[in-house]
Design a protein around this motif. Structure first.
Motif: not given
Lengths: 113, 113
Positions: A35, A45, A102, A104, B34, B36, B44, B46, B49
Motif C-alpha cells: 500500500y 492498494f 491480515y 500490517f 476509517f 475498510y 483493502l 475504503l 472515513k
C-alpha cells in the motif's frame, strides 16, 4: 508474536533515483500486499502476491515493480523516482486460506527530494 | 499508544438482515477513522472515513458509520445485508496523515442465504 517486518524504516532519495523496499511477512503467511499512503491521502492498494504470483493489482505506476520470493518476502522496486512518490509504503501479510491474520507492517517512509 | 479493537471476530447474518460491526479505539485525541473491506485475496477497499463534522458518515455500498466520542466508537452499519457483503472488515485509526495507520484485527462477516 512475530510481526510484518519492513525495511528500511526511512529512506531519502533524489529524483530519478531508484529505491527498493522490502517486506518480510509473518512466518507461514503466503500473501503479501503493498500500500501507498501519500500526505493527505488514504492508503492506496498497489499490488499483492500469493504464493509468489501476482494476485491483484491496484494503482501501481509502471515505474514500480514488485515480486515475492521463495521465502515469501517481497520487494517493491521503484525507479525514476518523482517528488510525488514521497509517501508511506506499508505492506501487509496474510494466510490466503484464512479470513483473519491480515497484519500490517509499520511502513517505510520514502522521501524524494 | 493507540489501539483499535473490534470485539467481534466473526459475525453471521442472514441476507436482508441489518448489520452492525463494532469498533473501539484508544487515542489521546480525535483521530481519523476509517472502515475498510477486504474480500479474500484482494486489497483493502475504503468504505468510508471520518475526519470531522457530521458524526454520521455515509459510505459506499450502502454502509454508514457513526462516530461517538463519548464511547470512543466508530461502529459500521448497514440496514440490509447482501450476500456480496461477505468479507473481512477492518476499522482503522490514524492520528495524522503520514503516520502509520493502526488497524483493528478485523471482523469476518458471513451472510446466509
Amino acid at each position: 508474536a512475530a510481526g510484518v517486518i519492513q525495511s528500511p524504516r526511512h529512506l531519502i532519495k533524489e529524483k530519478r533515483e531508484t529505491a527498493t523496499l522490502k517486506c518480510y511477512p509473518i512466518p507461514r503467511h503466503d500473501t503479501v500486499y503493498w500500500y501507498q499512503q501519500g500526505p493527505g491521502q488514504d492508503p492506496q492498494f498497489l499490488i499483492s502476491f500469493y504464493e509468489k504470483m501476482q494476485s491483484d493489482k491496484g494503482s501501481i505506476p509502471d515505474r514500480f515493480s514488485a515480486q515475492q520470493f521463495s521465502d515469501y518476502h517481497s520487494e517493491l522496486n521503484m525507479s525514476s523516482l518523482e517528488l510525488g512518490d514521497s509517501a508511506l509504503y506499508f505492506c501487509a501479510s496474510s494466510l490466503a486460506l484464512k479470513a483473519r491474520g491480515y497484519t500490517f507492517g509499520s511502513g517505510t517512509r520514502l522521501t524524494v527530494v | 499508544a493507540q489501539s483499535v479493537t473490534q470485539p467481534d471476530i466473526h459475525i453471521t447474518v442472514s441476507e436482508g438482515a441489518s448489520l452492525e460491526l463494532r469498533c473501539n479505539y484508544s487515542y489521546g485525541a480525535t483521530p481519523y477513522l476509517f472502515w475498510y473491506v477486504q474480500s479474500p485475496g484482494q486489497g483493502l477497499q475504503l468504505l468510508l472515513k471520518y475526519f470531522s463534522g457530521d458524526t454520521l458518515v455515509q459510505g459506499i455500498k450502502g454502509f454508514e458509520a457513526e462516530f461517538k466520542r463519548s464511547q470512543s466508537s466508530f461502529n459500521l452499519r448497514k440496514p440490509s445485508v447482501h450476500w456480496s457483503d461477505a468479507a473481512e472488515y477492518f476499522c482503522a485509526v490514524g492520528y495524522n496523515y503520514g503516520q502509520n495507520f493502526v488497524f483493528g484485527p478485523g471482523t469476518r462477516l458471513s451472510v446466509l442465504p
